[in-house]
Design a protein around this motif. Structure first.
Motif, PDB file in Angstrom:
ATOM      1  N   LYS A 702       0.807  -1.220   0.000  1.00 32.78           N
ATOM      2  CA  LYS A 702       0.000   0.000   0.000  1.00 32.78           C
ATOM      3  C   LYS A 702       0.843   1.273   0.000  1.00 32.78           C
ATOM      4  CE  LYS A 702      -3.897   2.166   2.396  1.00 32.78           C
ATOM      5  NZ  LYS A 702      -4.804   2.084   3.558  1.00 32.78           N
ATOM      6  N   GLU A 703       1.845   1.329   0.854  1.00 38.79           N
ATOM      7  CA  GLU A 703       2.571   2.581   1.062  1.00 38.79           C
ATOM      8  C   GLU A 703       3.849   2.712   0.234  1.00 38.79           C
ATOM      9  OE1 GLU A 703       1.119   4.867   2.707  1.00 38.79           O
ATOM     10  OE2 GLU A 703      -0.477   3.595   3.490  1.00 38.79           O
ATOM     11  N   VAL A 704       4.470   1.582  -0.107  1.00 35.39           N
ATOM     12  CA  VAL A 704       5.715   1.645  -0.886  1.00 35.39           C
ATOM     13  C   VAL A 704       5.434   1.467  -2.376  1.00 35.39           C
ATOM     14  CG1 VAL A 704       8.022   0.673  -1.214  1.00 35.39           C
ATOM     15  CG2 VAL A 704       7.048   0.811   1.086  1.00 35.39           C
ATOM     16  N   LEU A 705       4.700   0.388  -2.718  1.00 33.33           N
ATOM     17  CA  LEU A 705       4.372   0.149  -4.126  1.00 33.33           C
ATOM     18  C   LEU A 705       3.153   0.942  -4.594  1.00 33.33           C
ATOM     19  CD1 LEU A 705       4.919  -3.710  -4.523  1.00 33.33           C
ATOM     20  CD2 LEU A 705       6.509  -1.842  -4.982  1.00 33.33           C
ATOM     21  N   ARG A 706       2.432   1.524  -3.648  1.00 33.93           N
ATOM     22  CA  ARG A 706       1.230   2.324  -3.946  1.00 33.93           C
ATOM     23  C   ARG A 706       0.135   1.489  -4.645  1.00 33.93           C
ATOM     24  NH1 ARG A 706       4.371   5.147  -1.403  1.00 33.93           N
ATOM     25  NH2 ARG A 706       4.864   7.341  -1.740  1.00 33.93           N
ATOM     26  N   VAL A 707       0.051   0.214  -4.306  1.00 31.10           N
ATOM     27  CA  VAL A 707      -1.036  -0.619  -4.827  1.00 31.10           C
ATOM     28  C   VAL A 707      -2.331  -0.170  -4.167  1.00 31.10           C
ATOM     29  CG1 VAL A 707      -1.967  -2.957  -4.993  1.00 31.10           C
ATOM     30  CG2 VAL A 707       0.493  -2.574  -5.233  1.00 31.10           C
ATOM     31  N   LYS A 708      -3.342   0.034  -4.995  1.00 28.61           N
ATOM     32  CA  LYS A 708      -4.590   0.570  -4.454  1.00 28.61           C
ATOM     33  C   LYS A 708      -5.769  -0.251  -4.977  1.00 28.61           C
ATOM     34  CE  LYS A 708      -7.291   4.866  -4.290  1.00 28.61           C
ATOM     35  NZ  LYS A 708      -7.430   6.228  -4.841  1.00 28.61           N
ATOM     36  N   GLU A 939       7.977  -8.565   5.641  1.00 26.12           N
ATOM     37  CA  GLU A 939       7.504  -9.944   5.561  1.00 26.12           C
ATOM     38  C   GLU A 939       6.001 -10.028   5.792  1.00 26.12           C
ATOM     39  OE1 GLU A 939       8.017 -11.870   9.927  1.00 26.12           O
ATOM     40  OE2 GLU A 939       9.864 -11.517   8.823  1.00 26.12           O
ATOM     41  N   MET A 940       5.446 -11.174   5.443  1.00 29.03           N
ATOM     42  CA  MET A 940       4.003 -11.395   5.629  1.00 29.03           C
ATOM     43  C   MET A 940       3.708 -11.686   7.096  1.00 29.03           C
ATOM     44  SD  MET A 940       3.117 -13.705   2.302  1.00 29.03           S
ATOM     45  CE  MET A 940       3.487 -13.102   0.662  1.00 29.03           C
ATOM     46  N   THR A 941       2.488 -11.413   7.484  1.00 33.62           N
ATOM     47  CA  THR A 941       2.074 -11.644   8.870  1.00 33.62           C
ATOM     48  C   THR A 941       2.268 -13.093   9.281  1.00 33.62           C
ATOM     49  OG1 THR A 941       0.230 -11.532  10.423  1.00 33.62           O
ATOM     50  CG2 THR A 941      -0.323 -12.040   8.154  1.00 33.62           C
ATOM     51  N   ASP A 942       2.506 -13.288  10.549  1.00 33.38           N
ATOM     52  CA  ASP A 942       2.660 -14.643  11.084  1.00 33.38           C
ATOM     53  C   ASP A 942       1.340 -15.217  11.585  1.00 33.38           C
ATOM     54  OD1 ASP A 942       2.356 -12.876  13.121  1.00 33.38           O
ATOM     55  OD2 ASP A 942       4.120 -13.488  14.273  1.00 33.38           O
ATOM     56  N   ASP A 943       0.272 -14.474  11.440  1.00 34.23           N
ATOM     57  CA  ASP A 943      -1.043 -14.929  11.926  1.00 34.23           C
ATOM     58  C   ASP A 943      -2.051 -14.846  10.778  1.00 34.23           C
ATOM     59  OD1 ASP A 943      -3.396 -15.512  13.179  1.00 34.23           O
ATOM     60  OD2 ASP A 943      -3.184 -14.021  14.776  1.00 34.23           O
ATOM     61  N   VAL A 944      -2.548 -15.983  10.349  1.00 31.97           N
ATOM     62  CA  VAL A 944      -3.470 -16.029   9.212  1.00 31.97           C
ATOM     63  C   VAL A 944      -4.764 -15.253   9.494  1.00 31.97           C
ATOM     64  CG1 VAL A 944      -4.669 -18.154   9.903  1.00 31.97           C
ATOM     65  CG2 VAL A 944      -4.433 -17.592   7.476  1.00 31.97           C
ATOM     66  N   GLU A 945      -5.094 -15.047  10.775  1.00 31.89           N
ATOM     67  CA  GLU A 945      -6.298 -14.290  11.122  1.00 31.89           C
ATOM     68  C   GLU A 945      -6.206 -12.837  10.640  1.00 31.89           C
ATOM     69  OE1 GLU A 945      -9.356 -15.043  12.710  1.00 31.89           O
ATOM     70  OE2 GLU A 945      -8.669 -17.026  12.101  1.00 31.89           O
ATOM     71  N   CYS A 947      -5.303 -11.949   7.867  1.00 31.30           N
ATOM     72  CA  CYS A 947      -5.650 -11.917   6.434  1.00 31.30           C
ATOM     73  C   CYS A 947      -7.163 -11.895   6.200  1.00 31.30           C
ATOM     74  CB  CYS A 947      -5.071 -13.142   5.730  1.00 31.30           C
ATOM     75  SG  CYS A 947      -3.292 -13.312   5.898  1.00 31.30           S
ATOM     76  N   LYS A 948      -7.923 -12.067   7.254  1.00 33.72           N
ATOM     77  CA  LYS A 948      -9.367 -12.295   7.119  1.00 33.72           C
ATOM     78  C   LYS A 948     -10.058 -11.199   6.320  1.00 33.72           C
ATOM     79  CE  LYS A 948     -12.938 -14.336  10.010  1.00 33.72           C
ATOM     80  NZ  LYS A 948     -13.312 -14.691  11.393  1.00 33.72           N
ATOM     81  N   TYR A 949      -9.786  -9.955   6.630  1.00 37.93           N
ATOM     82  CA  TYR A 949     -10.454  -8.839   5.945  1.00 37.93           C
ATOM     83  C   TYR A 949      -9.466  -8.009   5.114  1.00 37.93           C
ATOM     84  CZ  TYR A 949     -14.075 -10.086   9.297  1.00 37.93           C
ATOM     85  OH  TYR A 949     -15.000 -10.778  10.043  1.00 37.93           O
ATOM     86  N   CYS A 950      -8.317  -8.572   4.789  1.00 31.58           N
ATOM     87  CA  CYS A 950      -7.299  -7.840   4.036  1.00 31.58           C
ATOM     88  C   CYS A 950      -7.728  -7.671   2.584  1.00 31.58           C
ATOM     89  CB  CYS A 950      -5.964  -8.582   4.110  1.00 31.58           C
ATOM     90  SG  CYS A 950      -4.643  -7.742   3.207  1.00 31.58           S
ATOM     91  N   VAL A 951      -7.518  -6.464   2.048  1.00 30.13           N
ATOM     92  CA  VAL A 951      -7.921  -6.177   0.668  1.00 30.13           C
ATOM     93  C   VAL A 951      -6.859  -6.644  -0.330  1.00 30.13           C
ATOM     94  CG1 VAL A 951      -9.348  -4.199   1.285  1.00 30.13           C
ATOM     95  CG2 VAL A 951      -6.929  -3.844   0.792  1.00 30.13           C
ATOM     96  N   PHE A 952      -5.701  -7.118   0.176  1.00 28.72           N
ATOM     97  CA  PHE A 952      -4.614  -7.512  -0.716  1.00 28.72           C
ATOM     98  C   PHE A 952      -4.456  -9.032  -0.832  1.00 28.72           C
ATOM     99  CE2 PHE A 952      -3.217  -3.285   0.892  1.00 28.72           C
ATOM    100  CZ  PHE A 952      -3.273  -2.607  -0.324  1.00 28.72           C
ATOM    101  N   LYS A 953      -5.465  -9.791  -0.448  1.00 31.51           N
ATOM    102  CA  LYS A 953      -5.360 -11.247  -0.466  1.00 31.51           C
ATOM    103  C   LYS A 953      -4.928 -11.789  -1.833  1.00 31.51           C
ATOM    104  CE  LYS A 953      -8.871 -12.585   2.899  1.00 31.51           C
ATOM    105  NZ  LYS A 953     -10.177 -13.243   3.035  1.00 31.51           N
ATOM    106  N   LEU A 954      -5.556 -11.263  -2.881  1.00 37.76           N
ATOM    107  CA  LEU A 954      -5.273 -11.777  -4.223  1.00 37.76           C
ATOM    108  C   LEU A 954      -3.878 -11.392  -4.694  1.00 37.76           C
ATOM    109  CD1 LEU A 954      -8.686 -11.076  -5.997  1.00 37.76           C
ATOM    110  CD2 LEU A 954      -7.819 -13.252  -5.179  1.00 37.76           C
TER     111      LEU A 954
END
Length: 982
Positions: A702-708, A939-945, A947-954
């Motif tokens: 979101k903040e470095v690559l500016r993916v929106k 790095e990616m989160t260490d807790d899969v929870e 990811c539940k409502y994350c907009v970047f899942k795909l």
């Protein structure tokens, strides 16, 4: 066809100058017989092919005083719908009183009426005793009487009227020579009419006999005259079979492979396309496959039953427009039309990409009023000093004008919609904006406009929104176009039911599994078989449908003089189950092999393949590689043509390795740009820091690559406000309420201020309703009542809370709208903070209390926790920020709380004491998080929870990682240190 053509030629030779009329079921059959006749170089002098209705029409036109308008089926179904609605509203329906009047039910009733009337019944003569229930008989009589009145009122006649009128003038015509098609499908009135005009000795064309199967009883006019048998005449009487038929069988894994194998066999035979015909048992299963495949490999095909209108751009446009209307004109539904290339706009229009960007950025969401209001507001707010002013003004003005003109034509989204306006609006868009790029598109556009034109004079009525949408779907989306007879140079595809008079030499029968053939023999609930027997001996019985279908198929086979190939697929992809062949396939196998004792086990031994034998499209090439026993590595030569695939493979290899790469979030950052301690212009918010702590990879995207992610307000028929809009509205209510109390120098009191709060809330809710219309009033009232209940909970809790605290500031902001950011001092430097604090309270002992309203669930919040592994930092960040921004002094903010003044939250508060230990730990967390940015270790989160409502899942695809690999990549000690703080 040999004996039929020979017989017809003999008739023509005996009487060459006399007018000869072959009576056929359809003009297509007449064309097929005539084509076979001419192919034999016979002379078709004075030879015509007419249907029974053609003959009746000519008799009436010659004798009637004035021409009558024939009722079109489209108009007839509409009349029936209107009639049923009216009768039901009057309470005149009894047996059908519980039925919902839908287009499909109206269609079925219309067909039942035609069946009764073609059997000779009118409202006066209907046999009421034929029906199983008196109430049903009364309803059918009522419907029949109403239908006849509608015909008279609109000066229409239907087929039954035409035949009845023709019989008044009918005389036996000895001047003409009449010849009957075998197996004519005649209603009772048609049979009576023919008896009045046909001489006693009327010729009948023969068909190849079908042995071993009984055909339902027929009259002399509709019976079959047997000609010479063919080898396939004995398919069901093989003990008397003579001669070996040219018969073949194959099976395929799926319907698609079955179709491809048929085309492969045609190619292998080196026969021309117009020597082949393919008969299917189910149009839904096979027409789509043949159409799309023929388009890809560019072979000319004719379709006997036509193509669904949805195969054309105008057809998909109508479907999309109905979805747009049904969604209350949602932006997303409109963009779907635009992106599919269904609309053709003028040269002044913005590009599709620009239009999508504008409509999304304006957050229109849905509702025709919002298109105009949002575009007008944006035009008003344009900066005339901007270098893009002229371009943007032109774009916004064009969009405002275009949508305004469109919405004037289309119906308003309401509980009821005017059927005529809906149709005229769709017609307007079809005429002016439908994109066409093929003959199919042009034909479809014309067919749709003609169908609308038929119904417009009778459609001026307001109906429930759902009914209008369903009626338009039934009217327009059921149209089939490009129905065609077999043409030279074309492969012909049609139902086996249309194949009796085929004269092509290579015949394929597709779809002979027991699910599709011989078909379901279920009852017609409107006219049961028991009722049909009592009404007329000429009515076909549903229980005989399977037998008739079998006879028809066998008749087509027996008539074929060339090669016959039968096939079936043995797996249904949609139902995920094995399919079995129909019994007729086993009979074909027995005749072909000479083994009359063969059973279905023998068919299971037939060879089959999971891939196409020939490469007909790209998929076949790749399937062949996948099915090969020899693994094939894609070389640079192939990958060079697919750079995106090449890059994807490289990324996948690195992701699956144990090493940490740029694809997993380790990058070399531009410190001067991304490090908030070095970049003086960069501010951090509590939300950004919490995201960084929760999942650094999400922050990186979101903040470095500016993916929106694309932000869309989508229409939901069962919901008005999304969580963010609802939360914003509640924040606004609470803020404005406290500001009013501050002016009055009053403390909140449930007894004194409830009406004030409710009035304020109602006013702000109504304002929100203007900005974002709810889907309907019921949903609006439900959500408004929920918000008002939240207000009551809020006021009760505030009355208690105000005994020790006084609210002194609301929506206090820093680092935004030109305000200086707050500064938090870390050991490694100064961190600039931006944000908005919902409320600042002052306690009776002079310390400060920060409140953050939460309008969702209390899930994830604990009474004793402080930081939740860095995921809850806002309370501490805001405490430090406001102390610095207001120069209150260290420790002035004693506590911060997450406050849930909602029905779900029940005014619960989760308070965090801002003591020295908490502050020390909090600053350590911030230091570690800044180190994550400095080192580019996202790095990616260490807790899969998380990811539940994350907009970047795909985008991140964390769920594709092997768990062991993922754990090896999660080695950032700084983040582990953050997780240590609960």
């Amino acid at each position: 066809m040999e004996s039929l053509v020979k017989e017809l030629n003999e008739i023509c030779m005996r009487d060459p100058f006399r007018e000869k009329i072959v009576i056929v079921d359809s003009h297509t059959i007449g064309e097929q017989i005539n084509e076979a006749f001419i192919k034999k170089d016979f002379q078709a002098v004075n030879l015509k092919y007419l249907t029974v209705l053609d003959l009746a029409r000519s008799v009436v036109e010659l004798n009637a005083d004035q021409p009558a308008d024939m009722l079109d089926q489209t108009v007839g179904v509409h009349f029936t719908y209107t009639l049923l609605k009216r009768i039901k509203e009057q309470g005149a329906l009894h047996y059908f009183s519980g039925m919902e009047i839908t287009p499909s039910f109206s269609h079925a009733i219309f067909l039942a009426i035609q069946t009764l009337r073609l059997s000779g019944y009118t409202k006066e003569t209907l046999n009421l005793n034929a029906f199983v229930a008196p109430a049903k008989a009364e309803d059918m009589a009522e419907i029949l009487a109403g239908y006849e009145k509608l015909l008279q009122a609109n000066t229409f006649i239907d087929r039954a009227d035409l035949l009845t009128k023709a019989m008044e003038y009918a005389l036996i015509d000895e001047k003409k020579l009449f010849i009957l098609q075998s197996n004519l499908q005649l209603s009772q009135l048609e049979e009576q009419f023919l008896k009045k005009i046909l001489p006693e000795n009327t010729a009948k064309l023969p068909l190849a006999p079908v042995f071993g199967i009984d055909l339902p009883e027929r009259t002399s006019l509709s019976s079959v005259r047997w000609g010479e048998p063919s080898p396939l005449s004995y398919l069901y009487q093989q003990d008397k079979a003579g001669g070996k038929p040219d018969l073949h069988i194959f099976t395929a894994k799926t319907e698609e492979l079955e179709v491809k194998q048929i085309l492969e066999q045609i190619k292998k035979s080196k026969s021309s396309l117009d020597e082949n015909v393919i008969y299917y048992t189910s149009a839904d299963s096979y027409v789509t496959l043949f159409y799309h495949l023929s388009q890809r490999i560019d072979i000319p095909v004719t379709y006997g039953e036509g193509l669904p209108i949805s195969f054309s751009r105008p057809g998909r446009l109508v479907s999309g427009l109905l979805g747009w209307i049904q969604s209350n004109y949602s932006v997303q539904a409109f963009l779907d039309l635009l992106n599919e290339g269904l609309l053709e706009l003028d040269d002044e229009a913005p590009s599709k990409t620009r239009m999508a960007r504008i409509l999304r950025d304006l957050q229109i969401g849905w509702s025709e009023e919002r298109y105009g209001a949002c575009l007008a507001a944006e035009i008003e707010n344009l900066n005339s000093e901007s270098p893009y002013y002229e371009t943007r003004l032109k774009e916004f003005s064009w969009l405002k004008g275009w949508f305004s003109s469109i919405f004037r034509k289309l119906p308003a989204f309401d509980l009821t919609i005017n059927y005529k306006k809906c149709l005229t609006g769709i017609a307007h868009i079809l005429k002016n904006f439908s994109k066409t790029s093929s003959g199919l598109d042009e034909i479809s556009k014309t067919a749709l406009l003609e169908e609308i034109e038929k119904i417009i004079p009778y459609a001026d009525e307001a109906l429930p929104k759902y009914d209008v949408i369903e009626k338009v779907k039934d009217l327009l989306l059921s149209i089939r176009v490009q129905q065609s007879r077999p043409k030279p140079g074309h492969l012909h595809v049609t139902s086996y039911k249309n194949g009796t008079y085929n004269n092509r030499t290579n015949v394929f029968f597709a779809g002979l599994d027991n699910k599709k053939f011989p078909g379901n023999a279920g009852e017609d609930p409107l006219l049961l078989d028991l009722e049909r027997r009592k009404l007329s001996s000429s009515l076909p019985l549903r229980s005989e449908k399977g037998q008739i279908n079998l006879y028809t198929l066998l008749q087509v086979m027996a008539q074929t003089a060339g090669t016959v190939t039968v096939s079936y697929c043995h797996f249904d992809i949609n139902d995920n189950r094995v399919m079995n062949p129909a019994f007729v396939v086993l009979q074909c196998y027995r005749l072909m092999t000479g083994d009359q004792n063969a059973d279905f086990k023998a068919l299971k031994l037939l060879p089959t393949s999971i891939i196409a034998g020939d490469i007909l499209d790209d998929k076949d090439y790749w399937n062949e590689k996948l099915a090969s026993n020899q693994p094939v590595r894609l070389t640079g030569g192939i990958l060079g043509c697919f750079s995106n695939v090449e890059q994807g493979i490289a990324a996948e290899i690195k992701r699956n390795s144990s090493g940490y790469s740029e694809f997993d979030g380790i990058v070399q950052i531009d410190a001067n740009e991304d490090d908030p301690l070095l970049n003086q212009k960069k501010t951090m918010s509590a939300g950004k820091l919490e995201t960084l702590a929760k999942c650094p990879y999400s922050y990186f995207l979101k903040e470095v690559l500016r993916v929106k992610p694309i932000e869309e307000i989508s229409f939901n028929a069962n919901k008005w406000l999304d969580p963010a809009s609802r939360g914003s509205l509640l924040h606004s209510i609470f803020e404005n309420f406290y500001k009013q109390l501050k002016k009055e120098n009053a403390k909140p009191s449930y007894a004194l201020h409830l009406d004030k709060l409710i009035a304020l809330a109602t006013s702000l809710i109504e304002q929100q309703k203007e900005v974002l219309p709810p889907p309907n009033e019921r949903i609006f009232l439900r959500e408004m009542n929920d918000i008002l209940e939240c207000c009551k909970i809020f006021l009760k809790e505030e009355e208690r809370h105000s005994e020790d605290y006084e609210a002194i500031d609301f929506e206090y902001s820093f680092g935004i709208d030109g305000k200086e950011p707050a500064v938090i001092k870390l050991p490694s430097g100064e961190l600039r903070i931006s944000g908005i604090i919902d409320r600042v309270d002052k306690s009776s002992d002079g310390t400060y209390h920060i409140i953050d309203y939460k309008t969702g669930s209390t899930y994830g919040y604990k009474k004793n926790g402080s930081f939740k592994g860095g995921r809850q930092l806002q309370h501490m960040i805001y405490a430090l920020a406001i102390e610095q921004h207001l120069q209150l002094g260290e420790g002035a903010v004693e506590e911060s709380s997450y406050y849930f003044p909602t029905v779900k939250g029940m005014a619960e508060r989760f308070t965090r004491k801002q003591d020295a230990i908490l502050r020390t730990n909090g600053l350590d967390i911030l230091e570690k998080l800044i180190d994550v940015i400095k080192h580019g270790h996202f790095e990616m989160t260490d807790d899969v929870e998380d990811c539940k409502y994350c907009v970047f899942k795909l985008v991140c695809r964390r769920h594709f990682y092997n768990q062991d690999t993922l754990e090896m990549k999660q080695s950032n000690q700084k983040l582990k240190g953050v997780r240590a703080y609960d």
